[in-house]
Design an enzyme around this catalytic site. Structure first.
Site, mmCIF file in Angstrom:
data_model
loop_
_atom_site.group_PDB
_atom_site.id
_atom_site.type_symbol
_atom_site.label_atom_id
_atom_site.label_comp_id
_atom_site.label_asym_id
_atom_site.label_seq_id
_atom_site.Cartn_x
_atom_site.Cartn_y
_atom_site.Cartn_z
ATOM 1 N N SER A 145 0.851 -1.185 0.000
ATOM 2 C CA SER A 145 0.000 0.000 0.000
ATOM 3 C C SER A 145 0.886 1.233 0.000
ATOM 4 C CB SER A 145 -0.895 0.022 1.242
ATOM 5 O OG SER A 145 -1.511 1.295 1.407
ATOM 6 N N TYR A 158 -2.218 -0.828 10.194
ATOM 7 C CA TYR A 158 -2.225 -1.124 8.764
ATOM 8 C C TYR A 158 -0.911 -0.694 8.131
ATOM 9 C CZ TYR A 158 -3.783 -1.121 3.893
ATOM 10 O OH TYR A 158 -3.901 -1.349 2.543
#
Length: 243
Positions: A145, A158
């Site tokens: 990401s 995350y």
């Protein structure tokens, strides 16, 4: 289109039941690749398999949890049994939670994120490496990401887990390149997938209209897979072009 480079390639897609993994599987099948579809949701995988086969492609389903070494081993074994080996493993496994800020993140939430996002990457790596070593060739593509590169509102758990995936990828490449193993990391920015609905405040229609689509990420992954094995792409960032 990426040309003939992917025709006949044996590709395991982990996290194939939705989002970027599903889009990658469909795009690879359209190029003539032979797929193993691996994820927890058997029904969604069966629907994807049907879609691929109806379009003239080839796929086999393995339902299981990517954090389970036995299940990950079954996915790799399915490719070896059905197709004779594995050319590429794509890791598109990932999750996030609503209670993601440091103020709200619990110890259990932290562990869930690390387990799903980072442990799965390790388990998949360990599952496929013996086959890659035996072949003297193989590509592992991790979808991380952009949050691993630049802090945003996706939450510390995350971001830490996705940054860990990148660190694992680069360390794996360093250790295994002499065995013919290549490892690439793709860092997508904001993408319209089911995962974004886990935000504390769901994105607006205008935000989603400006977002990347899973198919955009899939096309980048296919490009990485199409690079000749004498070369590799260490990492690649992909962002929406509009704010």
């Amino acid at each position: 289109m990426t040309g003939p480079e992917l025709a006949g390639k044996r590709i395991v897609v982990a996290g194939a039941s939705s989002g970027m993994g599903r889009a990658t599987a469909l795009a690879a099948a359209a190029e003539g690749a032979r797929l193993v579809l691996f994820a927890r949701r058997a029904e969604a995988l069966a629907e994807l398999e049907q879609e691929i086969v109806k379009a003239g492609g080839e796929a086999v389903v393995v339902a299981g949890d990517a954090t389970d070494p036995t299940a990950a081993g079954r996915a790799v074994a399915a490719a070896v049994t059905r197709y004779g080996g594995v050319d590429v493993l794509v890791n598109s496994v990932g999750t996030n939670i609503r209670q993601r800020s440091l103020r709200d993140l619990s110890a259990d939430g932290w562990r869930d994120l690390i387990t799903t996002n980072l442990d799965a990457a390790f388990v998949l790596t360990q599952a496929v490496l013996p086959t890659f070593r035996e072949q003297g060739d193989g590509l592992l593509v991790h979808i991380s990401s952009s949050a691993a590169k630049k802090a945003d509102a996706s939450g510390v758990g995350y971001q830490a887990s996705k940054a860990g995936v990148a660190a694992l990828a680069h360390a794996t490449m360093e250790e295994e390149r002499a065995n013919g193993v290549r490892v690439s990391v793709v860092y997508p920015g904001f993408t319209d997938t089911p995962l974004v609905q886990q935000r504390p405040t769901p994105p607006t229609p205008a935000q989603l209209a400006a977002a990347l689509r899973p198919e955009d990420v899939a096309q980048v992954v296919l490009t990485v897979m199409s690079v000749p094995n004498r070369a590799y792409v260490p990492e690649l960032l992909l962002y929406p072009s509009r704010p």
